[in-house]
Structures are given as C-alpha cells and as structure tokens.
Scaffold this motif. Structure first.
Motif, mmCIF file in Angstrom:
data_model
loop_
_atom_site.group_PDB
_atom_site.id
_atom_site.type_symbol
_atom_site.label_atom_id
_atom_site.label_comp_id
_atom_site.label_asym_id
_atom_site.label_seq_id
_atom_site.Cartn_x
_atom_site.Cartn_y
_atom_site.Cartn_z
ATOM 1 N N PHE A 80 0.850 -1.186 0.000
ATOM 2 C CA PHE A 80 0.000 0.000 0.000
ATOM 3 C C PHE A 80 0.892 1.244 0.000
ATOM 4 O O PHE A 80 1.981 1.238 0.592
ATOM 5 C CB PHE A 80 -0.912 0.013 1.227
ATOM 6 N N PRO A 81 0.457 2.325 -0.671
ATOM 7 C CA PRO A 81 1.249 3.562 -0.674
ATOM 8 C C PRO A 81 1.581 3.996 0.753
ATOM 9 O O PRO A 81 0.784 3.805 1.677
ATOM 10 C CB PRO A 81 0.327 4.560 -1.374
ATOM 11 N N GLU A 82 2.745 4.565 0.918
ATOM 12 C CA GLU A 82 3.221 4.928 2.256
ATOM 13 C C GLU A 82 2.276 5.889 2.960
ATOM 14 O O GLU A 82 2.043 5.773 4.167
ATOM 15 C CB GLU A 82 4.613 5.555 2.148
ATOM 16 N N ASP A 83 1.694 6.845 2.222
ATOM 17 C CA ASP A 83 0.807 7.829 2.842
ATOM 18 C C ASP A 83 -0.644 7.358 2.747
ATOM 19 O O ASP A 83 -1.495 7.996 2.125
ATOM 20 C CB ASP A 83 0.975 9.196 2.163
ATOM 21 N N THR A 84 -0.911 6.215 3.342
ATOM 22 C CA THR A 84 -2.263 5.643 3.383
ATOM 23 C C THR A 84 -2.703 5.526 4.835
ATOM 24 O O THR A 84 -2.033 4.879 5.640
ATOM 25 C CB THR A 84 -2.311 4.259 2.718
ATOM 26 N N ILE A 85 -3.809 6.167 5.172
ATOM 27 C CA ILE A 85 -4.416 6.021 6.496
ATOM 28 C C ILE A 85 -5.542 4.996 6.373
ATOM 29 O O ILE A 85 -6.449 5.154 5.554
ATOM 30 C CB ILE A 85 -4.976 7.363 7.011
ATOM 31 N N MET A 86 -5.441 3.949 7.164
ATOM 32 C CA MET A 86 -6.468 2.898 7.127
ATOM 33 C C MET A 86 -7.422 3.049 8.307
ATOM 34 O O MET A 86 -7.019 3.457 9.401
ATOM 35 C CB MET A 86 -5.818 1.518 7.191
ATOM 36 N N PHE A 87 -8.671 2.710 8.072
ATOM 37 C CA PHE A 87 -9.644 2.579 9.149
ATOM 38 C C PHE A 87 -10.700 1.572 8.709
ATOM 39 O O PHE A 87 -10.804 1.240 7.524
ATOM 40 C CB PHE A 87 -10.274 3.921 9.525
ATOM 41 N N ALA A 88 -11.437 1.048 9.662
ATOM 42 C CA ALA A 88 -12.431 0.014 9.370
ATOM 43 C C ALA A 88 -13.715 0.304 10.131
ATOM 44 O O ALA A 88 -13.729 1.071 11.094
ATOM 45 C CB ALA A 88 -11.882 -1.364 9.752
ATOM 46 N N SER A 89 -14.788 -0.318 9.684
ATOM 47 C CA SER A 89 -16.070 -0.161 10.373
ATOM 48 C C SER A 89 -16.874 -1.441 10.225
ATOM 49 O O SER A 89 -16.612 -2.264 9.338
ATOM 50 C CB SER A 89 -16.861 1.036 9.813
ATOM 51 N N GLY A 90 -17.844 -1.588 11.107
ATOM 52 C CA GLY A 90 -18.697 -2.770 11.036
ATOM 53 C C GLY A 90 -19.724 -2.755 12.144
ATOM 54 O O GLY A 90 -19.753 -1.863 12.994
ATOM 55 N N ASN A 91 -20.575 -3.760 12.126
ATOM 56 C CA ASN A 91 -21.581 -3.942 13.168
ATOM 57 C C ASN A 91 -21.072 -4.940 14.197
ATOM 58 O O ASN A 91 -20.082 -5.634 13.974
ATOM 59 C CB ASN A 91 -22.896 -4.437 12.569
ATOM 60 N N ARG A 92 -21.772 -5.005 15.311
ATOM 61 C CA ARG A 92 -21.416 -5.941 16.377
ATOM 62 C C ARG A 92 -22.257 -7.211 16.249
ATOM 63 O O ARG A 92 -23.286 -7.237 15.567
ATOM 64 C CB ARG A 92 -21.615 -5.273 17.733
ATOM 65 N N LEU A 93 -21.827 -8.267 16.940
ATOM 66 C CA LEU A 93 -22.552 -9.540 16.887
ATOM 67 C C LEU A 93 -24.001 -9.373 17.319
ATOM 68 O O LEU A 93 -24.908 -10.002 16.758
ATOM 69 C CB LEU A 93 -21.851 -10.563 17.791
ATOM 70 N N SER A 94 -24.237 -8.499 18.298
ATOM 71 C CA SER A 94 -25.591 -8.316 18.834
ATOM 72 C C SER A 94 -26.525 -7.593 17.870
ATOM 73 O O SER A 94 -27.741 -7.552 18.103
ATOM 74 C CB SER A 94 -25.529 -7.535 20.150
ATOM 75 N N HIS A 95 -25.997 -7.043 16.781
ATOM 76 C CA HIS A 95 -26.835 -6.283 15.850
ATOM 77 C C HIS A 95 -27.542 -7.162 14.824
ATOM 78 O O HIS A 95 -28.335 -6.655 14.014
ATOM 79 C CB HIS A 95 -25.985 -5.222 15.140
ATOM 80 N N LYS A 96 -27.241 -8.460 14.820
ATOM 81 C CA LYS A 96 -27.962 -9.432 13.990
ATOM 82 C C LYS A 96 -27.877 -9.093 12.495
ATOM 83 O O LYS A 96 -28.878 -9.122 11.773
ATOM 84 C CB LYS A 96 -29.440 -9.511 14.410
ATOM 85 N N THR A 97 -26.682 -8.794 12.024
ATOM 86 C CA THR A 97 -26.515 -8.465 10.598
ATOM 87 C C THR A 97 -25.645 -9.499 9.889
ATOM 88 O O THR A 97 -25.052 -9.207 8.852
ATOM 89 C CB THR A 97 -25.872 -7.080 10.438
ATOM 90 N N GLY A 98 -25.570 -10.698 10.428
ATOM 91 C CA GLY A 98 -24.748 -11.730 9.815
ATOM 92 C C GLY A 98 -23.272 -11.543 10.099
ATOM 93 O O GLY A 98 -22.423 -12.026 9.342
ATOM 94 N N VAL A 99 -22.960 -10.860 11.188
ATOM 95 C CA VAL A 99 -21.578 -10.581 11.543
ATOM 96 C C VAL A 99 -20.858 -11.870 11.928
ATOM 97 O O VAL A 99 -21.400 -12.732 12.613
ATOM 98 C CB VAL A 99 -21.526 -9.566 12.709
ATOM 99 N N GLU A 100 -19.614 -11.994 11.469
ATOM 100 C CA GLU A 100 -18.756 -13.102 11.857
ATOM 101 C C GLU A 100 -17.936 -12.694 13.086
ATOM 102 O O GLU A 100 -17.536 -11.541 13.215
ATOM 103 C CB GLU A 100 -17.801 -13.467 10.714
ATOM 104 N N ARG A 101 -17.713 -13.653 13.953
ATOM 105 C CA ARG A 101 -16.866 -13.373 15.118
ATOM 106 C C ARG A 101 -15.443 -13.107 14.630
ATOM 107 O O ARG A 101 -14.883 -13.902 13.872
ATOM 108 C CB ARG A 101 -16.895 -14.545 16.094
ATOM 109 N N MET A 102 -14.858 -12.007 15.054
ATOM 110 C CA MET A 102 -13.514 -11.656 14.611
ATOM 111 C C MET A 102 -12.477 -12.640 15.135
ATOM 112 O O MET A 102 -12.596 -13.149 16.252
ATOM 113 C CB MET A 102 -13.144 -10.247 15.088
#
Length: 355
Positions: free
Chosen positions: A126-148
């Motif tokens: 990845f390019p050196e000047d790349t800021i990464m971030f992530a988002s998602g729902n929690r298991l309790s939100h019932k959206t088909g989330v996989e346990r990390m």
C-alpha cells in the motif's frame, strides 16, 4: 467493565489522532447500522485531502483481496494480480476504509490481517501515505456478523460508536432538506433506534438515522406541510422509511397542522399572541413560520420562535426553538442572510452561535 463509547462526531478526531500516531493500530468503529460511520470517514478524507478508497469486505472473496494467481511458465512461479480497487499511485495520499469488516468471511479476515499489520498483501505494498480505518456492526446487531479472529482484533484499535441524537440533529441542521423531520425529532427525541432487534419481524423498516434521512427526502418532496398532510398515502410513505410505529406517528404529527391555526397572524402579533403549551404544536408553528418568513416579517418570526421555547426566559438568551428557526431560515432562504433582522439576530447571539 463496559467499553467506553464515542459518537459518530468523534470519528474524525480519532482518525486525526491515529494519523499523528502512525496509524499502526487501525481504528475499527463498531456500531449499529445507519449512524454515520462511513459518512464521517468520508469527511475525514475530504478534510485531509486524501482519496477515499471504500473497500467493502462483506461481499469480497479470498481471491478478490489476496489476488488471482497466474502461473508464469518461464519462471515456474505463481504471480498474483491485485484488485484494481486498491490504491494504485505509490505517491498518492489515501484513506482506505475497510468497510463492513465484521461481515467478511473468515478467509477474507485472514488476508486483512496481513494488509492491516504489514501494509501489504503478498508483493503488493500500500502507498506509504495511506491512512487505514475500518467499520462494522457488532454480533448483537444481527446483521450476519462473523466473530472476529483474535489475531485480527489485536491489530485493531476498537472503538464502540453509539447513536447520538444531538450529533444527528447537528447533521440535519446543515444537510437536512425539511423542517418537519427536525421538528418531529425535537419533540420525539426517543424515536431514533426505537426498536428491539431481537423482536424485529424481518420485514419492517427500522427507525435508524439513515431511515430518517430518507424520511427527510420524502418530506422535502412536498410543496409544503399542507400538501403533505393531505396525501392519503403519507402513512404508507412514512412507514416505508422509518417503520410502522414512527411512520404513523409522523403522519399524525403532520396532520396536527389543522390545530395550529393562523400562524401568519401569530407572526404579526409575535410579542402578544397566545403560545400553546403542547410541544409538538409549538414545533409545527415553528415549521410554518419558516415557510412564511420574508424580509418584512423576519424580526417577528425570530421573536415568535424565541417565545415558543419559553416565554418567561430573557429575551437575550438563545432558545433551542429560535436557534432551529434561525438556522433553518439561513439554510433554506439564503436571500434573508443580509436582512437587517438576521444581522441584528447574529449580533445579539454572536457568542452563543460561535460556540
């Protein structure tokens, strides 16, 4: 011990701090759907002059992320073609959003582990000047989330994001299209996220911030509140946005306009007219006064809005109702910005408005 929570308005500050500290642990924002996680990430990218890469992991396969192997018959080795959605300019400035991380398949999470920790996938860097971030729902939100995977979680700085009505109302003040939705939420502050996901029937709309955005679009499609109240399909339209309960309540709220009376006369007699006690009626008067506001009556409109909140308070204090009316007029009727009444209003409440 409960996990500390932030609001969506805090996301930009978290990303700024992460960038300053090297972005070694990639922020993961966990929260219920529709609270503005992605929107705030987009604002950060715009503010910092970065190209946003919205990489949605929920529908990616292992090969989408790792790449497709192509045999090189000359070298006898396998070479990998990387996804064209990844940043391509090695000198570019990017904000890479690992969207819907917790909905990714376990095999995809394993590839993400290398991408997040080592800033590379195979031989792709990845390019050196790349800021990464992530988002998602929690298991309790019932959206088909996989346990990390624990190893993946250890590479992340995890923030729990809660719905915050004040943050959403500030968003509506700037981006909202109708006064009616703001007025409804002001008089019904528990409306957003008013559901138990464990009892959800799987077929109804949910009253999330995103759903109220769509209700705002719907309300703005009418010429005025009177046309909206007369629409026989209003209940169905509103329910299709925010669900049956608040769709019905919103429709009834709009129909209460018949009880408001002559708002034009109230504006003319802003300093002496009778102010009703019912909060929802007050908000409807405020909405109607915004529609009727012009250069000739603006001072009276602002005075009426001031009295609607609390007629016993000092005239110098900026009331919530007055702030709502004044700021909505500025957004919806910019031609009134330079009027004497609006300038005087800004001078009177300058300190409060600036804070």
């Amino acid at each position: 011990m409960s996990h500390p929570e932030i609001t969506s308005n805090d996301i930009a500050a978290v990303l700024e701090r992460s960038a300053l500290s090297g972005n070694k642990k990639v922020p993961l924002f966990l929260g219920v759907y529709g609270i503005g996680k992605s929107y705030q990430g987009n604002l950060f990218a715009q503010k910092t002059g970065r190209e946003l890469v919205d990489y949605r992991l929920s529908y990616r396969t292992f090969n989408d992320v790792r790449g497709f192997g192509i045999p090189n018959r000359e070298t006898g080795r396998m070479e990998w073609l990387t996804d064209e959605d990844f940043p391509q300019d090695p000198n570019g400035r990017y904000a890479l959003h690992w969207e819907e991380l917790t909905n990714a398949m376990p095999s995809v999470m394993k590839v993400a582990m290398q991408a997040i920790l080592d800033r590379r996938i195979g031989k792709y860097h990845f390019p050196e000047d790349t800021i990464m971030f992530a988002s998602g729902n929690r298991l309790s939100h019932k959206t088909g989330v996989e346990r990390m995977l624990a190893a993946l979680a250890d590479r992340l700085a995890i923030y729990h994001v809660r719905p915050d009505l004040d943050s959403y109302m500030r968003f509506l003040e700037t981006h909202g299209k109708s006064a009616e939705v703001m007025a409804y939420l002001s008089s019904n502050p528990t409306a957003t996220y008013d559901f138990d996901i464990a009892k959800w029937d799987g077929e109804s709309n949910l009253p999330t911030f995103r759903s109220f955005d769509r209700l705002d679009d719907l309300a703005a499609s009418y010429t005025d509140t009177k046309e909206m109240a007369a629409d026989p399909l209003l209940r169905a339209h509103a329910a299709s946005c925010v669900g049956a309960k608040h769709g019905e309540q919103f429709a009834q709220y709009i129909k209460l306009t018949s009880e408001v009376g002559d708002v034009g006369k109230m504006i003319d007699e802003a300093d002496t007219c009778h102010i009703p006690n019912a909060v929802d009626i007050k908000w409807l008067i405020a909405c109607r006064s915004i529609v009727l506001a012009n250069k000739e009556n603006l001072a009276q409109v602002l005075l009426l809005a001031h009295r609607l909140t609390d007629p016993t308070r000092s005239e110098q204090s900026l009331q919530a109702m007055e702030s709502f009316v004044g700021n909505t007029i500025k957004r919806k009727k910019p031609d009134l910005m330079r009027s004497k009444a609006m300038i005087d209003w800004h001078i009177k409440h300058g300190d409060t408005l600036s804070s």
